[in-house]
Write a protein that holds these residues in place. Structure first.
Motif, short mmCIF file in Angstrom:
data_model
loop_
_atom_site.label_atom_id
_atom_site.label_comp_id
_atom_site.label_asym_id
_atom_site.label_seq_id
_atom_site.Cartn_x
_atom_site.Cartn_y
_atom_site.Cartn_z
N VAL A 61 0.84 -1.21 0.00
CA VAL A 61 0.00 0.00 0.00
C VAL A 61 0.88 1.25 0.00
O VAL A 61 0.63 2.20 -0.76
N TRP A 62 1.93 1.28 0.83
CA TRP A 62 2.81 2.45 0.87
C TRP A 62 3.56 2.61 -0.45
O TRP A 62 3.77 3.74 -0.92
N ALA A 63 3.97 1.51 -1.08
CA ALA A 63 4.65 1.61 -2.38
C ALA A 63 3.71 2.22 -3.42
O ALA A 63 4.11 3.11 -4.20
N GLU A 64 2.47 1.78 -3.43
CA GLU A 64 1.49 2.34 -4.38
C GLU A 64 1.21 3.81 -4.05
O GLU A 64 1.13 4.64 -4.96
N LEU A 65 1.09 4.14 -2.76
CA LEU A 65 0.85 5.53 -2.36
C LEU A 65 2.05 6.41 -2.74
O LEU A 65 1.86 7.55 -3.19
N ASP A 66 3.27 5.89 -2.60
CA ASP A 66 4.46 6.66 -2.99
C ASP A 66 4.47 6.94 -4.50
O ASP A 66 4.92 8.00 -4.94
N ARG A 67 3.96 5.98 -5.31
CA ARG A 67 3.88 6.22 -6.75
C ARG A 67 2.83 7.29 -7.07
O ARG A 67 3.02 8.12 -7.94
N ASP A 117 2.47 16.21 -0.46
CA ASP A 117 1.27 16.34 0.38
C ASP A 117 1.70 16.23 1.84
O ASP A 117 2.21 15.18 2.27
N ALA A 118 1.50 17.29 2.62
CA ALA A 118 1.94 17.33 4.02
C ALA A 118 1.25 16.26 4.87
O ALA A 118 1.87 15.64 5.74
N THR A 119 -0.04 16.03 4.64
CA THR A 119 -0.78 15.03 5.42
C THR A 119 -0.21 13.64 5.18
O THR A 119 0.02 12.87 6.12
N VAL A 120 0.02 13.29 3.94
CA VAL A 120 0.57 11.98 3.61
C VAL A 120 2.00 11.87 4.15
O VAL A 120 2.40 10.81 4.65
N ASP A 121 2.77 12.96 4.11
CA ASP A 121 4.13 12.93 4.66
C ASP A 121 4.10 12.67 6.17
O ASP A 121 4.95 11.93 6.69
N ARG A 122 3.12 13.27 6.90
CA ARG A 122 3.01 12.99 8.34
C ARG A 122 2.67 11.51 8.56
O ARG A 122 3.19 10.87 9.47
N ARG A 164 3.48 9.04 6.56
CA ARG A 164 4.69 8.28 6.25
C ARG A 164 5.64 8.29 7.45
O ARG A 164 6.20 7.25 7.81
N ALA A 165 5.81 9.45 8.07
CA ALA A 165 6.70 9.57 9.23
C ALA A 165 6.19 8.71 10.39
O ALA A 165 6.96 8.02 11.06
N ALA A 166 4.88 8.75 10.62
CA ALA A 166 4.30 7.94 11.70
C ALA A 166 4.48 6.46 11.40
O ALA A 166 4.81 5.67 12.30
N HIS A 167 4.30 6.06 10.16
CA HIS A 167 4.47 4.66 9.79
C HIS A 167 5.91 4.22 9.98
O HIS A 167 6.17 3.13 10.50
#
Length: 137
Positions: free
Chosen positions: A108-114, A121-126, A128-131
Protein backbone atom coordinates in the motif's frame (compact mmCIF):
# COMPACT_ATOMS: atom_id res chain seq x y z
CA UNK A 1 -38.64 -47.80 72.66
CA UNK A 2 -35.92 -45.90 70.84
CA UNK A 3 -32.35 -47.10 70.99
CA UNK A 4 -29.97 -44.71 72.75
CA UNK A 5 -27.89 -42.53 70.45
CA UNK A 6 -24.34 -43.61 69.74
CA UNK A 7 -21.63 -41.59 71.38
CA UNK A 8 -18.14 -41.01 70.04
CA UNK A 9 -15.38 -42.76 71.97
CA UNK A 10 -11.95 -41.18 71.66
CA UNK A 11 -9.26 -42.93 69.67
CA UNK A 12 -10.24 -46.57 70.06
CA UNK A 13 -12.52 -48.28 67.59
CA UNK A 14 -15.87 -49.16 69.08
CA UNK A 15 -17.10 -52.71 68.90
CA UNK A 16 -20.69 -53.66 68.08
CA UNK A 17 -22.44 -56.99 67.63
CA UNK A 18 -23.92 -57.63 64.20
CA UNK A 19 -27.47 -57.79 65.61
CA UNK A 20 -27.12 -54.26 67.04
CA UNK A 21 -25.47 -52.97 63.87
CA UNK A 22 -28.52 -54.08 61.87
CA UNK A 23 -30.73 -51.75 63.89
CA UNK A 24 -28.24 -48.86 64.06
CA UNK A 25 -26.55 -48.97 60.67
CA UNK A 26 -27.64 -45.45 59.70
CA UNK A 27 -26.27 -44.06 62.99
CA UNK A 28 -22.99 -45.98 62.68
CA UNK A 29 -22.47 -44.72 59.14
CA UNK A 30 -23.22 -41.14 60.22
CA UNK A 31 -20.71 -41.47 63.07
CA UNK A 32 -18.06 -42.76 60.65
CA UNK A 33 -18.71 -39.89 58.26
CA UNK A 34 -18.98 -37.06 60.78
CA UNK A 35 -16.50 -38.05 63.50
CA UNK A 36 -14.17 -40.54 61.76
CA UNK A 37 -15.34 -43.23 64.17
CA UNK A 38 -14.34 -46.81 63.34
CA UNK A 39 -16.83 -49.48 64.40
CA UNK A 40 -15.75 -53.11 64.54
CA UNK A 41 -18.54 -55.60 63.86
CA UNK A 42 -18.55 -58.82 65.87
CA UNK A 43 -20.74 -61.92 65.97
CA UNK A 44 -23.10 -61.97 68.87
CA UNK A 45 -21.11 -63.34 71.84
CA UNK A 46 -17.76 -63.49 69.97
CA UNK A 47 -15.36 -60.55 70.56
CA UNK A 48 -13.34 -61.18 67.38
CA UNK A 49 -14.12 -58.63 64.64
CA UNK A 50 -15.80 -59.80 61.42
CA UNK A 51 -15.74 -56.49 59.58
CA UNK A 52 -15.46 -52.79 60.20
CA UNK A 53 -17.41 -49.66 59.31
CA UNK A 54 -14.77 -47.04 58.59
CA UNK A 55 -14.80 -43.52 57.15
CA UNK A 56 -14.45 -43.57 53.36
CA UNK A 57 -11.10 -41.76 53.46
CA UNK A 58 -9.65 -44.46 55.73
CA UNK A 59 -10.76 -47.20 53.36
CA UNK A 60 -8.48 -45.97 50.60
CA UNK A 61 -5.24 -47.89 50.54
CA UNK A 62 -1.85 -46.33 49.98
CA UNK A 63 -1.74 -48.02 46.57
CA UNK A 64 -5.06 -46.44 45.62
CA UNK A 65 -3.82 -43.03 46.78
CA UNK A 66 -0.62 -43.42 44.70
CA UNK A 67 -2.63 -44.55 41.68
CA UNK A 68 -4.89 -41.51 42.06
CA UNK A 69 -1.86 -39.22 42.35
CA UNK A 70 -0.24 -40.79 39.27
CA UNK A 71 -3.47 -40.47 37.28
CA UNK A 72 -3.81 -36.83 38.32
CA UNK A 73 -0.18 -36.17 37.35
CA UNK A 74 -0.72 -37.81 33.95
CA UNK A 75 -3.89 -35.81 33.29
CA UNK A 76 -2.18 -32.59 34.38
CA UNK A 77 0.82 -33.30 32.15
CA UNK A 78 -1.52 -34.02 29.22
CA UNK A 79 -3.31 -30.72 29.67
CA UNK A 80 0.02 -28.89 30.01
CA UNK A 81 1.19 -30.42 26.69
CA UNK A 82 -2.09 -29.44 25.00
CA UNK A 83 -1.86 -25.88 26.31
CA UNK A 84 1.78 -25.57 25.21
CA UNK A 85 0.95 -26.87 21.72
CA UNK A 86 -2.00 -24.46 21.48
CA UNK A 87 0.32 -21.62 22.51
CA UNK A 88 2.88 -22.61 19.84
CA UNK A 89 0.18 -22.84 17.16
CA UNK A 90 -1.19 -19.44 18.18
CA UNK A 91 2.29 -17.89 18.08
CA UNK A 92 2.93 -19.34 14.60
CA UNK A 93 -0.46 -18.13 13.37
CA UNK A 94 0.13 -14.68 14.85
CA UNK A 95 3.57 -14.43 13.21
CA UNK A 96 2.14 -15.48 9.82
CA UNK A 97 -0.72 -12.97 10.09
CA UNK A 98 1.67 -10.21 11.14
CA UNK A 99 3.90 -10.94 8.11
CA UNK A 100 0.86 -10.84 5.81
CA UNK A 101 -0.34 -7.51 7.23
CA UNK A 102 3.19 -6.04 7.11
CA UNK A 103 3.61 -7.15 3.47
CA UNK A 104 0.19 -5.75 2.50
CA UNK A 105 0.99 -2.45 4.21
CA UNK A 106 4.33 -2.25 2.38
CA UNK A 107 2.50 -2.73 -0.93
CA UNK A 108 0.00 0.00 0.00
CA UNK A 109 2.81 2.45 0.87
CA UNK A 110 4.65 1.61 -2.38
CA UNK A 111 1.49 2.34 -4.38
CA UNK A 112 0.85 5.53 -2.36
CA UNK A 113 4.46 6.66 -2.99
CA UNK A 114 3.88 6.22 -6.75
CA UNK A 115 0.61 8.17 -6.66
CA UNK A 116 1.60 10.82 -4.09
CA UNK A 117 5.39 11.27 -4.16
CA UNK A 118 7.06 12.30 -0.89
CA UNK A 119 7.03 16.09 -0.30
CA UNK A 120 3.89 16.75 -2.38
CA UNK A 121 1.27 16.34 0.38
CA UNK A 122 1.94 17.33 4.02
CA UNK A 123 -0.78 15.03 5.42
CA UNK A 124 0.57 11.98 3.61
CA UNK A 125 4.13 12.93 4.66
CA UNK A 126 3.01 12.99 8.34
CA UNK A 127 1.46 9.54 7.86
CA UNK A 128 4.69 8.28 6.25
CA UNK A 129 6.70 9.57 9.23
CA UNK A 130 4.30 7.94 11.70
CA UNK A 131 4.47 4.66 9.79
CA UNK A 132 8.29 4.72 9.75
CA UNK A 133 8.25 5.39 13.51
CA UNK A 134 5.83 2.50 14.18
CA UNK A 135 7.58 0.04 11.88
CA UNK A 136 10.93 0.59 13.67
CA UNK A 137 9.50 0.16 17.19
Amino acid sequence: MAAPALTHHSGRPRSMPLRELRTRLTQVIAMAELTDTVTLVTRDGDPRPLAAVVPAAAARSAAQARADDERLAAVTAGWARRLEETHRQGARRHAAELRAVTDALAEVWAELDRRVPPGTDATVDRLRAAHRHLSRG
